[in-house]
Motif scaffolding. Sequence first.
Motif, PDB file in Angstrom:
ATOM      1  N   CYS A  93      -6.808  54.506 -45.488  1.00 13.48           N
ATOM      2  CA  CYS A  93      -7.960  53.793 -44.918  1.00 13.48           C
ATOM      3  C   CYS A  93      -7.897  53.830 -43.387  1.00 13.48           C
ATOM      4  O   CYS A  93      -6.812  53.886 -42.811  1.00 13.48           O
ATOM      5  CB  CYS A  93      -7.938  52.314 -45.309  1.00 13.48           C
ATOM      6  N   GLY A  94      -9.047  53.716 -42.763  1.00 16.52           N
ATOM      7  CA  GLY A  94      -9.140  53.513 -41.314  1.00 16.52           C
ATOM      8  C   GLY A  94      -8.442  54.607 -40.528  1.00 16.52           C
ATOM      9  O   GLY A  94      -8.585  55.808 -40.802  1.00 16.52           O
ATOM     10  N   THR A  95      -7.668  54.182 -39.556  1.00 12.27           N
ATOM     11  CA  THR A  95      -6.957  55.135 -38.703  1.00 12.27           C
ATOM     12  C   THR A  95      -6.003  56.003 -39.515  1.00 12.27           C
ATOM     13  O   THR A  95      -5.846  57.201 -39.230  1.00 12.27           O
ATOM     14  CB  THR A  95      -6.216  54.339 -37.602  1.00 12.27           C
ATOM     15  N   SER A  96      -5.390  55.431 -40.530  1.00  8.67           N
ATOM     16  CA  SER A  96      -4.473  56.225 -41.362  1.00  8.67           C
ATOM     17  C   SER A  96      -5.232  57.353 -42.075  1.00  8.67           C
ATOM     18  O   SER A  96      -4.690  58.434 -42.317  1.00  8.67           O
ATOM     19  CB  SER A  96      -3.762  55.331 -42.381  1.00  8.67           C
ATOM     20  N   VAL A 147      -4.135  44.758 -33.503  1.00  8.35           N
ATOM     21  CA  VAL A 147      -4.922  45.137 -34.692  1.00  8.35           C
ATOM     22  C   VAL A 147      -5.312  46.613 -34.623  1.00  8.35           C
ATOM     23  O   VAL A 147      -5.316  47.317 -35.627  1.00  8.35           O
ATOM     24  CB  VAL A 147      -6.166  44.213 -34.829  1.00  8.35           C
ATOM     25  N   ALA A 148      -5.614  47.081 -33.417  1.00 14.46           N
ATOM     26  CA  ALA A 148      -5.967  48.499 -33.265  1.00 14.46           C
ATOM     27  C   ALA A 148      -4.694  49.339 -33.370  1.00 14.46           C
ATOM     28  O   ALA A 148      -3.756  49.168 -32.593  1.00 14.46           O
ATOM     29  CB  ALA A 148      -6.639  48.722 -31.924  1.00 14.46           C
ATOM     30  N   SER A 149      -4.677  50.222 -34.317  1.00 13.58           N
ATOM     31  CA  SER A 149      -3.483  51.032 -34.558  1.00 13.58           C
ATOM     32  C   SER A 149      -3.358  52.140 -33.512  1.00 13.58           C
ATOM     33  O   SER A 149      -4.319  52.856 -33.231  1.00 13.58           O
ATOM     34  CB  SER A 149      -3.592  51.639 -35.962  1.00 13.58           C
ATOM     35  N   ILE A 205      -0.978  57.060 -46.967  1.00 12.70           N
ATOM     36  CA  ILE A 205      -0.548  56.792 -45.595  1.00 12.70           C
ATOM     37  C   ILE A 205      -0.962  55.367 -45.258  1.00 12.70           C
ATOM     38  O   ILE A 205      -2.134  55.002 -45.436  1.00 12.70           O
ATOM     39  CB  ILE A 205      -1.214  57.750 -44.588  1.00 12.70           C
ATOM     40  N   SER A 206      -0.010  54.577 -44.796  1.00  9.83           N
ATOM     41  CA  SER A 206      -0.335  53.201 -44.434  1.00  9.83           C
ATOM     42  C   SER A 206       0.679  52.679 -43.438  1.00  9.83           C
ATOM     43  O   SER A 206       1.879  52.742 -43.682  1.00  9.83           O
ATOM     44  CB  SER A 206      -0.328  52.322 -45.692  1.00  9.83           C
ATOM     45  N   GLN A 207       0.206  52.167 -42.322  1.00  5.71           N
ATOM     46  CA  GLN A 207       1.112  51.532 -41.358  1.00  5.71           C
ATOM     47  C   GLN A 207       1.797  50.356 -42.015  1.00  5.71           C
ATOM     48  O   GLN A 207       3.026  50.251 -42.007  1.00  5.71           O
ATOM     49  CB  GLN A 207       0.314  51.083 -40.121  1.00  5.71           C
ATOM     50  N   SER A 208       1.004  49.452 -42.569  1.00  9.47           N
ATOM     51  CA  SER A 208       1.529  48.180 -43.080  1.00  9.47           C
ATOM     52  C   SER A 208       2.222  48.326 -44.425  1.00  9.47           C
ATOM     53  O   SER A 208       3.087  47.534 -44.773  1.00  9.47           O
ATOM     54  CB  SER A 208       0.382  47.178 -43.229  1.00  9.47           C
ATOM     55  N   GLY A 209       1.780  49.305 -45.206  1.00 10.29           N
ATOM     56  CA  GLY A 209       2.283  49.435 -46.573  1.00 10.29           C
ATOM     57  C   GLY A 209       1.727  48.385 -47.517  1.00 10.29           C
ATOM     58  O   GLY A 209       2.167  48.287 -48.663  1.00 10.29           O
ATOM     59  N   LEU A 216     -13.581  55.065 -33.412  1.00 11.90           N
ATOM     60  CA  LEU A 216     -13.137  53.849 -34.120  1.00 11.90           C
ATOM     61  C   LEU A 216     -12.466  52.876 -33.143  1.00 11.90           C
ATOM     62  O   LEU A 216     -12.744  51.674 -33.157  1.00 11.90           O
ATOM     63  CB  LEU A 216     -12.188  54.199 -35.270  1.00 11.90           C
ATOM     64  N   LYS A 217     -11.569  53.397 -32.294  1.00 11.51           N
ATOM     65  CA  LYS A 217     -10.895  52.518 -31.325  1.00 11.51           C
ATOM     66  C   LYS A 217     -11.932  51.819 -30.459  1.00 11.51           C
ATOM     67  O   LYS A 217     -11.839  50.627 -30.206  1.00 11.51           O
ATOM     68  CB  LYS A 217      -9.943  53.309 -30.408  1.00 11.51           C
ATOM     69  N   THR A 232      -1.913  47.610 -47.504  1.00 11.77           N
ATOM     70  CA  THR A 232      -3.377  47.707 -47.603  1.00 11.77           C
ATOM     71  C   THR A 232      -3.787  47.795 -49.074  1.00 11.77           C
ATOM     72  O   THR A 232      -3.366  48.708 -49.793  1.00 11.77           O
ATOM     73  CB  THR A 232      -3.868  48.941 -46.812  1.00 11.77           C
ATOM     74  N   VAL A 292      -5.084  44.661 -44.186  1.00 10.74           N
ATOM     75  CA  VAL A 292      -6.250  44.305 -45.003  1.00 10.74           C
ATOM     76  C   VAL A 292      -5.795  44.231 -46.462  1.00 10.74           C
ATOM     77  O   VAL A 292      -5.802  45.232 -47.189  1.00 10.74           O
ATOM     78  CB  VAL A 292      -7.396  45.316 -44.788  1.00 10.74           C
TER      79      VAL A 292
HETATM   80  O1  M6R Z   1      -1.864  49.448 -42.586  1.00 10.16           O
HETATM   81  P1  M6R Z   1      -2.789  50.607 -42.848  1.00 10.16           P
HETATM   82  O2  M6R Z   1      -2.425  51.835 -42.119  1.00 10.16           O
HETATM   83  O3  M6R Z   1      -2.950  50.858 -44.319  1.00 10.16           O
HETATM   84  O4  M6R Z   1      -4.194  50.120 -42.311  1.00 10.16           O
HETATM   85  C1  M6R Z   1      -5.347  50.888 -42.503  1.00 10.16           C
HETATM   86  C2  M6R Z   1      -6.487  50.392 -41.648  1.00 10.16           C
HETATM   87  O5  M6R Z   1      -6.820  49.055 -41.995  1.00 10.16           O
HETATM   88  C3  M6R Z   1      -6.168  50.442 -40.146  1.00 10.16           C
HETATM   89  O6  M6R Z   1      -5.778  51.709 -39.743  1.00 10.16           O
HETATM   90  C4  M6R Z   1      -7.385  50.009 -39.320  1.00 10.16           C
HETATM   91  O7  M6R Z   1      -8.420  50.941 -39.455  1.00 10.16           O
HETATM   92  C5  M6R Z   1      -6.983  49.811 -37.872  1.00 10.16           C
HETATM   93  N1  M6R Z   1      -7.353  48.494 -37.429  1.00 10.16           N
HETATM   94  C6  M6R Z   1      -7.571  50.832 -36.946  1.00 10.16           C
HETATM   95  O8  M6R Z   1      -7.189  50.648 -35.627  1.00 10.16           O
END
Ligand code: M6R
Length: 365
Positions: A56-59, A155-157, A102-106, A241-242, A108, A362
Amino acid sequence: ELGPYSHFMQKEIHEQPKALADTIEQVLEQGFSPALFGAEAASLLGKVEGVQILACGTSYYAASVARYWIEQIARLPCQVEIASEYRYRDAVALPNQLVVTISQSGETLDTMEALKHAQQLGHDLTLSICNVRESAIPRASRLVFYTRAGAEIGVASTKAFTTQLAALFTLAATLAKLRGHLSAEVEANYLDDLRKLPGSVQHALNLEPQVKAWAELFSTRQHALFLGRGVHYPIALEGALKLKEITYIHAEAYPAGELKHGPLALVDEQMPVVVIAPNDSLLEKVHSNMQEVRARGGELFVFADLDSHFGESDGLHVIRTPRHVGVLSPVVHTIPVQLLAYHTALARGTDVDKPRNLAKAVTVE
Ligand code: M6R
Protein backbone atom coordinates in the motif's frame (compact mmCIF):
# COMPACT_ATOMS: atom_id res chain seq x y z
CA GLU A 1 15.75 13.14 20.02
CA LEU A 2 15.46 15.45 17.01
CA GLY A 3 19.04 16.67 17.30
CA PRO A 4 19.66 19.54 14.90
CA TYR A 5 16.46 18.88 12.94
CA SER A 6 13.07 20.58 13.15
CA HIS A 7 10.93 17.56 12.39
CA PHE A 8 11.20 13.79 12.35
CA MET A 9 10.60 13.86 8.61
CA GLN A 10 13.62 16.08 8.05
CA LYS A 11 15.72 13.93 10.38
CA GLU A 12 14.61 10.76 8.60
CA ILE A 13 15.32 12.23 5.17
CA HIS A 14 18.84 13.01 6.34
CA GLU A 15 19.31 9.59 7.90
CA GLN A 16 19.02 7.91 4.51
CA PRO A 17 22.74 7.48 3.78
CA LYS A 18 23.11 5.62 7.08
CA ALA A 19 19.84 3.72 6.72
CA LEU A 20 20.97 2.55 3.28
CA ALA A 21 24.49 1.68 4.45
CA ASP A 22 23.03 -0.38 7.32
CA THR A 23 20.54 -2.13 5.02
CA ILE A 24 23.11 -3.11 2.41
CA GLU A 25 25.91 -3.98 4.84
CA GLN A 26 25.07 -7.68 4.85
CA VAL A 27 24.65 -7.67 1.04
CA LEU A 28 28.12 -6.20 0.56
CA GLU A 29 29.50 -8.89 2.86
CA GLN A 30 27.72 -11.85 1.28
CA GLY A 31 27.05 -10.81 -2.30
CA PHE A 32 23.62 -11.57 -3.77
CA SER A 33 23.07 -14.67 -1.70
CA PRO A 34 19.67 -16.26 -0.99
CA ALA A 35 20.73 -16.57 2.67
CA LEU A 36 19.94 -12.85 2.99
CA PHE A 37 16.26 -13.77 2.82
CA GLY A 38 16.18 -16.55 5.41
CA ALA A 39 17.21 -20.14 6.01
CA GLU A 40 14.73 -21.66 3.54
CA ALA A 41 15.51 -19.17 0.78
CA ALA A 42 18.11 -21.15 -1.16
CA SER A 43 15.59 -23.88 -1.96
CA LEU A 44 12.50 -21.67 -2.31
CA LEU A 45 13.87 -18.82 -4.42
CA GLY A 46 15.43 -21.25 -6.87
CA LYS A 47 11.93 -22.42 -7.91
CA VAL A 48 10.50 -18.99 -8.64
CA GLU A 49 8.98 -18.52 -12.10
CA GLY A 50 7.21 -15.22 -11.50
CA VAL A 51 6.75 -12.53 -8.88
CA GLN A 52 3.62 -10.87 -7.48
CA ILE A 53 4.22 -7.87 -5.20
CA LEU A 54 1.54 -6.52 -2.85
CA ALA A 55 1.70 -3.32 -0.81
CA CYS A 56 0.00 0.00 0.00
CA GLY A 57 0.95 3.66 -0.39
CA THR A 58 4.63 4.43 -0.62
CA SER A 59 5.49 0.75 -0.24
CA TYR A 60 3.42 0.12 -3.37
CA TYR A 61 5.57 2.63 -5.25
CA ALA A 62 8.67 0.74 -4.12
CA ALA A 63 7.02 -2.35 -5.61
CA SER A 64 6.40 -0.44 -8.83
CA VAL A 65 10.11 0.36 -9.16
CA ALA A 66 11.00 -3.25 -8.37
CA ARG A 67 8.91 -4.51 -11.27
CA TYR A 68 11.36 -2.91 -13.72
CA TRP A 69 14.35 -4.43 -11.93
CA ILE A 70 12.87 -7.91 -11.61
CA GLU A 71 11.95 -8.01 -15.27
CA GLN A 72 15.16 -6.44 -16.54
CA ILE A 73 17.71 -8.07 -14.24
CA ALA A 74 16.13 -11.40 -13.27
CA ARG A 75 14.12 -11.82 -16.52
CA LEU A 76 11.08 -12.90 -14.50
CA PRO A 77 7.51 -11.74 -15.12
CA CYS A 78 6.45 -9.45 -12.30
CA GLN A 79 3.08 -8.02 -11.32
CA VAL A 80 2.45 -5.41 -8.68
CA GLU A 81 -0.88 -4.66 -7.08
CA ILE A 82 -2.31 -2.46 -4.37
CA ALA A 83 -3.02 -4.78 -1.45
CA SER A 84 -6.54 -3.47 -0.81
CA GLU A 85 -7.50 -4.35 -4.39
CA TYR A 86 -5.79 -7.72 -4.57
CA ARG A 87 -7.41 -8.98 -1.38
CA TYR A 88 -10.87 -8.78 -2.97
CA ARG A 89 -9.88 -10.06 -6.39
CA ASP A 90 -10.36 -13.57 -7.59
CA ALA A 91 -6.82 -13.76 -8.95
CA VAL A 92 -5.48 -16.90 -10.58
CA ALA A 93 -2.50 -18.27 -8.66
CA LEU A 94 0.24 -19.30 -11.05
CA PRO A 95 2.55 -22.09 -9.89
CA ASN A 96 5.90 -21.10 -8.38
CA GLN A 97 5.00 -17.45 -8.06
CA LEU A 98 6.80 -15.62 -5.30
CA VAL A 99 4.40 -13.38 -3.39
CA VAL A 100 6.28 -10.42 -1.96
CA THR A 101 4.66 -8.09 0.56
CA ILE A 102 6.31 -4.77 1.35
CA SER A 103 5.48 -2.88 4.51
CA GLN A 104 7.42 -0.46 6.69
CA SER A 105 5.31 -1.17 9.76
CA GLY A 106 4.55 -4.82 9.10
CA GLU A 107 1.10 -4.15 10.52
CA THR A 108 -0.84 -2.64 7.59
CA LEU A 109 -4.14 -4.47 7.64
CA ASP A 110 -4.78 -4.52 3.89
CA THR A 111 -1.30 -5.87 3.17
CA MET A 112 -1.69 -8.54 5.85
CA GLU A 113 -5.08 -9.54 4.44
CA ALA A 114 -3.69 -9.57 0.89
CA LEU A 115 -1.00 -11.98 2.06
CA LYS A 116 -3.62 -14.23 3.67
CA HIS A 117 -5.71 -14.04 0.50
CA ALA A 118 -2.70 -15.08 -1.58
CA GLN A 119 -2.13 -18.03 0.76
CA GLN A 120 -5.78 -19.05 0.42
CA LEU A 121 -5.43 -18.92 -3.35
CA GLY A 122 -2.65 -21.49 -3.00
CA HIS A 123 0.51 -19.40 -2.94
CA ASP A 124 3.08 -20.82 -0.58
CA LEU A 125 6.23 -18.96 -1.62
CA THR A 126 5.93 -15.81 0.48
CA LEU A 127 8.50 -13.15 1.24
CA SER A 128 8.12 -10.03 3.37
CA ILE A 129 10.23 -6.90 3.10
CA CYS A 130 9.70 -5.07 6.34
CA ASN A 131 11.29 -2.51 8.63
CA VAL A 132 9.82 -3.61 11.97
CA ARG A 133 11.17 -6.85 13.36
CA GLU A 134 8.74 -9.56 14.38
CA SER A 135 5.70 -7.59 13.22
CA ALA A 136 2.63 -9.37 11.87
CA ILE A 137 3.44 -9.53 8.15
CA PRO A 138 6.98 -10.99 8.40
CA ARG A 139 5.70 -13.46 11.00
CA ALA A 140 3.15 -14.72 8.48
CA SER A 141 5.74 -15.04 5.67
CA ARG A 142 8.21 -17.84 4.96
CA LEU A 143 11.04 -15.56 3.90
CA VAL A 144 11.96 -12.14 5.30
CA PHE A 145 14.32 -9.32 4.48
CA TYR A 146 14.45 -6.64 7.17
CA THR A 147 15.36 -3.16 6.04
CA ARG A 148 17.51 -1.44 8.64
CA ALA A 149 16.13 2.07 8.41
CA GLY A 150 15.63 2.37 12.18
CA ALA A 151 12.39 3.67 13.67
CA GLU A 152 10.42 5.85 11.25
CA ILE A 153 8.26 8.31 13.20
CA GLY A 154 7.06 10.79 10.57
CA VAL A 155 3.79 9.71 8.95
CA ALA A 156 5.29 10.44 5.54
CA SER A 157 7.52 7.51 4.70
CA THR A 158 11.02 8.47 3.56
CA LYS A 159 13.94 6.31 4.70
CA ALA A 160 11.72 3.24 4.73
CA PHE A 161 11.08 3.75 1.00
CA THR A 162 14.69 4.08 -0.11
CA THR A 163 15.77 1.12 2.01
CA GLN A 164 12.90 -0.92 0.55
CA LEU A 165 14.31 -0.07 -2.88
CA ALA A 166 17.76 -1.32 -1.82
CA ALA A 167 16.18 -4.54 -0.55
CA LEU A 168 14.18 -5.02 -3.75
CA PHE A 169 17.20 -4.41 -5.93
CA THR A 170 19.00 -7.07 -3.89
CA LEU A 171 16.08 -9.43 -4.46
CA ALA A 172 16.16 -8.83 -8.23
CA ALA A 173 19.90 -9.47 -8.40
CA THR A 174 19.64 -12.56 -6.17
CA LEU A 175 16.90 -14.06 -8.34
CA ALA A 176 18.98 -13.25 -11.42
CA LYS A 177 21.98 -15.01 -9.95
CA LEU A 178 19.98 -18.12 -9.02
CA ARG A 179 18.65 -18.24 -12.58
CA GLY A 180 22.10 -17.92 -14.13
CA HIS A 181 21.39 -14.41 -15.46
CA LEU A 182 24.06 -12.60 -13.46
CA SER A 183 27.65 -12.83 -14.62
CA ALA A 184 30.41 -12.38 -12.04
CA GLU A 185 31.27 -9.09 -13.73
CA VAL A 186 27.75 -7.70 -13.55
CA GLU A 187 27.41 -8.87 -9.95
CA ALA A 188 30.61 -7.01 -9.05
CA ASN A 189 29.28 -3.88 -10.81
CA TYR A 190 25.96 -4.05 -8.97
CA LEU A 191 27.70 -4.49 -5.63
CA ASP A 192 29.83 -1.50 -6.47
CA ASP A 193 26.70 0.50 -7.34
CA LEU A 194 25.22 -0.43 -3.96
CA ARG A 195 28.44 0.48 -2.16
CA LYS A 196 28.38 3.94 -3.73
CA LEU A 197 24.68 4.52 -3.09
CA PRO A 198 24.89 6.16 0.37
CA GLY A 199 27.42 8.66 -1.01
CA SER A 200 25.24 9.52 -4.02
CA VAL A 201 22.26 9.98 -1.72
CA GLN A 202 24.35 12.30 0.44
CA HIS A 203 25.16 14.37 -2.66
CA ALA A 204 21.46 14.63 -3.42
CA LEU A 205 20.79 15.71 0.19
CA ASN A 206 23.31 18.51 -0.25
CA LEU A 207 20.90 20.01 -2.82
CA GLU A 208 18.53 20.97 0.01
CA PRO A 209 19.09 24.77 -0.25
CA GLN A 210 18.32 24.71 -3.98
CA VAL A 211 15.19 22.62 -3.53
CA LYS A 212 14.07 24.85 -0.66
CA ALA A 213 14.29 27.84 -3.01
CA TRP A 214 11.58 26.23 -5.19
CA ALA A 215 9.30 25.49 -2.27
CA GLU A 216 8.15 29.10 -1.82
CA LEU A 217 6.49 29.05 -5.24
CA PHE A 218 4.96 25.60 -4.75
CA SER A 219 3.47 26.69 -1.45
CA THR A 220 1.34 29.26 -3.26
CA ARG A 221 -0.15 26.80 -5.77
CA GLN A 222 -3.27 24.66 -5.58
CA HIS A 223 -2.09 21.92 -7.92
CA ALA A 224 1.10 20.33 -9.18
CA LEU A 225 1.89 17.74 -11.81
CA PHE A 226 4.75 15.24 -11.57
CA LEU A 227 6.14 13.50 -14.64
CA GLY A 228 8.53 10.61 -15.03
CA ARG A 229 9.10 7.72 -17.40
CA GLY A 230 10.08 4.10 -17.03
CA VAL A 231 11.58 3.17 -13.68
CA HIS A 232 11.34 6.83 -12.64
CA TYR A 233 7.59 7.05 -13.15
CA PRO A 234 7.01 5.55 -9.67
CA ILE A 235 9.32 8.25 -8.27
CA ALA A 236 7.00 10.86 -9.80
CA LEU A 237 4.11 9.06 -8.06
CA GLU A 238 6.02 9.10 -4.79
CA GLY A 239 6.80 12.82 -5.17
CA ALA A 240 3.10 13.58 -5.78
CA LEU A 241 2.06 11.47 -2.78
CA LYS A 242 4.57 13.19 -0.47
CA LEU A 243 3.36 16.60 -1.61
CA LYS A 244 -0.35 15.91 -1.14
CA GLU A 245 0.17 14.08 2.14
CA ILE A 246 2.01 16.83 4.01
CA THR A 247 1.11 20.07 2.14
CA TYR A 248 -2.50 19.27 1.11
CA ILE A 249 -1.71 20.55 -2.38
CA HIS A 250 -3.43 18.48 -5.03
CA ALA A 251 -0.71 16.66 -6.94
CA GLU A 252 -0.90 14.06 -9.65
CA ALA A 253 1.75 12.01 -11.35
CA TYR A 254 1.72 10.80 -14.91
CA PRO A 255 4.06 8.82 -17.08
CA ALA A 256 5.21 11.68 -19.30
CA GLY A 257 4.15 9.90 -22.48
CA GLU A 258 0.50 10.05 -21.32
CA LEU A 259 0.45 13.86 -21.21
CA LYS A 260 -1.19 14.38 -24.54
CA HIS A 261 -3.83 11.77 -23.78
CA GLY A 262 -5.51 14.09 -21.29
CA PRO A 263 -3.55 15.82 -18.54
CA LEU A 264 -1.98 18.35 -20.91
CA ALA A 265 -5.37 20.09 -20.82
CA LEU A 266 -4.68 21.01 -17.18
CA VAL A 267 -1.42 22.78 -17.93
CA ASP A 268 -1.31 26.58 -17.75
CA GLU A 269 0.87 29.21 -16.01
CA GLN A 270 -0.60 28.22 -12.65
CA MET A 271 0.47 24.59 -12.90
CA PRO A 272 4.01 23.80 -11.78
CA VAL A 273 5.24 20.65 -13.47
CA VAL A 274 7.96 18.62 -11.76
CA VAL A 275 9.94 16.37 -14.07
CA ILE A 276 12.17 13.50 -13.03
CA ALA A 277 14.64 13.56 -15.91
CA PRO A 278 17.66 11.31 -15.33
CA ASN A 279 20.23 10.92 -18.05
CA ASP A 280 18.99 7.53 -19.23
CA SER A 281 17.72 6.07 -22.50
CA LEU A 282 14.36 7.85 -22.10
CA LEU A 283 15.79 11.37 -21.64
CA GLU A 284 15.10 12.43 -25.23
CA LYS A 285 11.47 11.37 -24.87
CA VAL A 286 11.14 13.21 -21.57
CA HIS A 287 12.68 16.26 -23.18
CA SER A 288 10.04 16.39 -25.88
CA ASN A 289 7.32 15.93 -23.23
CA MET A 290 8.80 18.95 -21.46
CA GLN A 291 8.49 21.01 -24.61
CA GLU A 292 4.80 20.10 -24.77
CA VAL A 293 4.40 21.58 -21.28
CA ARG A 294 6.39 24.73 -22.04
CA ALA A 295 4.38 25.36 -25.19
CA ARG A 296 1.24 25.60 -22.97
CA GLY A 297 2.86 28.02 -20.52
CA GLY A 298 3.50 25.41 -17.83
CA GLU A 299 6.47 26.15 -15.59
CA LEU A 300 8.93 23.27 -15.44
CA PHE A 301 10.91 22.20 -12.38
CA VAL A 302 13.32 19.55 -13.53
CA PHE A 303 15.50 17.17 -11.56
CA ALA A 304 18.23 16.25 -14.04
CA ASP A 305 21.57 14.49 -13.65
CA LEU A 306 24.83 16.42 -13.50
CA ASP A 307 25.96 14.97 -16.81
CA SER A 308 22.91 15.83 -18.92
CA HIS A 309 23.12 18.74 -21.27
CA PHE A 310 20.06 20.93 -21.20
CA GLY A 311 20.29 24.19 -19.32
CA GLU A 312 17.86 26.61 -17.69
CA SER A 313 15.74 29.00 -19.70
CA ASP A 314 12.62 31.03 -19.19
CA GLY A 315 10.08 28.86 -17.33
CA LEU A 316 12.53 25.97 -17.11
CA HIS A 317 14.26 25.50 -13.78
CA VAL A 318 16.82 22.75 -13.35
CA ILE A 319 18.40 21.14 -10.30
CA ARG A 320 21.15 18.66 -10.99
CA THR A 321 21.36 15.53 -8.90
CA PRO A 322 24.69 13.60 -8.93
CA ARG A 323 26.13 12.21 -12.14
CA HIS A 324 23.82 9.49 -13.52
CA VAL A 325 24.21 6.55 -11.17
CA GLY A 326 22.75 3.92 -13.49
CA VAL A 327 20.42 1.22 -12.31
CA LEU A 328 19.96 2.66 -8.79
CA SER A 329 19.06 6.11 -10.10
CA PRO A 330 15.45 5.95 -8.76
CA VAL A 331 16.82 5.87 -5.21
CA VAL A 332 18.86 9.03 -5.74
CA HIS A 333 16.02 10.82 -7.55
CA THR A 334 13.72 10.20 -4.60
CA ILE A 335 15.67 12.58 -2.35
CA PRO A 336 14.82 15.88 -4.06
CA VAL A 337 11.09 15.11 -4.26
CA GLN A 338 11.07 14.35 -0.53
CA LEU A 339 12.86 17.63 0.17
CA LEU A 340 10.47 19.55 -2.08
CA ALA A 341 7.44 18.25 -0.18
CA TYR A 342 9.10 18.91 3.17
CA HIS A 343 10.05 22.52 2.43
CA THR A 344 6.72 23.28 0.77
CA ALA A 345 4.97 22.03 3.91
CA LEU A 346 7.18 24.27 6.05
CA ALA A 347 6.31 27.25 3.86
CA ARG A 348 2.60 26.44 4.25
CA GLY A 349 2.86 25.83 7.97
CA THR A 350 1.24 22.39 7.95
CA ASP A 351 1.92 19.71 10.55
CA VAL A 352 4.75 17.90 8.76
CA ASP A 353 5.09 14.87 11.01
CA LYS A 354 1.38 14.36 11.69
CA PRO A 355 -0.62 15.39 8.65
CA ARG A 356 -4.36 15.66 9.15
CA ASN A 357 -6.54 12.55 8.77
CA LEU A 358 -3.59 10.13 8.54
CA ALA A 359 -2.03 7.54 10.85
CA LYS A 360 1.47 6.05 10.75
CA ALA A 361 0.30 2.44 10.64
CA VAL A 362 -3.04 1.82 8.97
CA THR A 363 -4.36 -1.11 10.97
CA VAL A 364 -7.99 -0.61 9.99
CA GLU A 365 -9.68 -1.08 6.66
O1 M6R B 1 3.70 0.43 6.90
P1 M6R B 1 3.41 0.30 5.43
O2 M6R B 1 4.60 0.41 4.58
O3 M6R B 1 2.62 -0.94 5.13
O4 M6R B 1 2.47 1.53 5.10
C1 M6R B 1 1.87 1.68 3.84
C2 M6R B 1 1.29 3.05 3.67
O5 M6R B 1 0.27 3.29 4.63
C3 M6R B 1 2.34 4.17 3.79
O6 M6R B 1 3.40 3.97 2.92
C4 M6R B 1 1.71 5.54 3.52
O7 M6R B 1 1.31 5.63 2.18
C5 M6R B 1 2.69 6.64 3.90
N1 M6R B 1 2.07 7.55 4.82
C6 M6R B 1 3.21 7.40 2.72
O8 M6R B 1 4.11 8.39 3.07
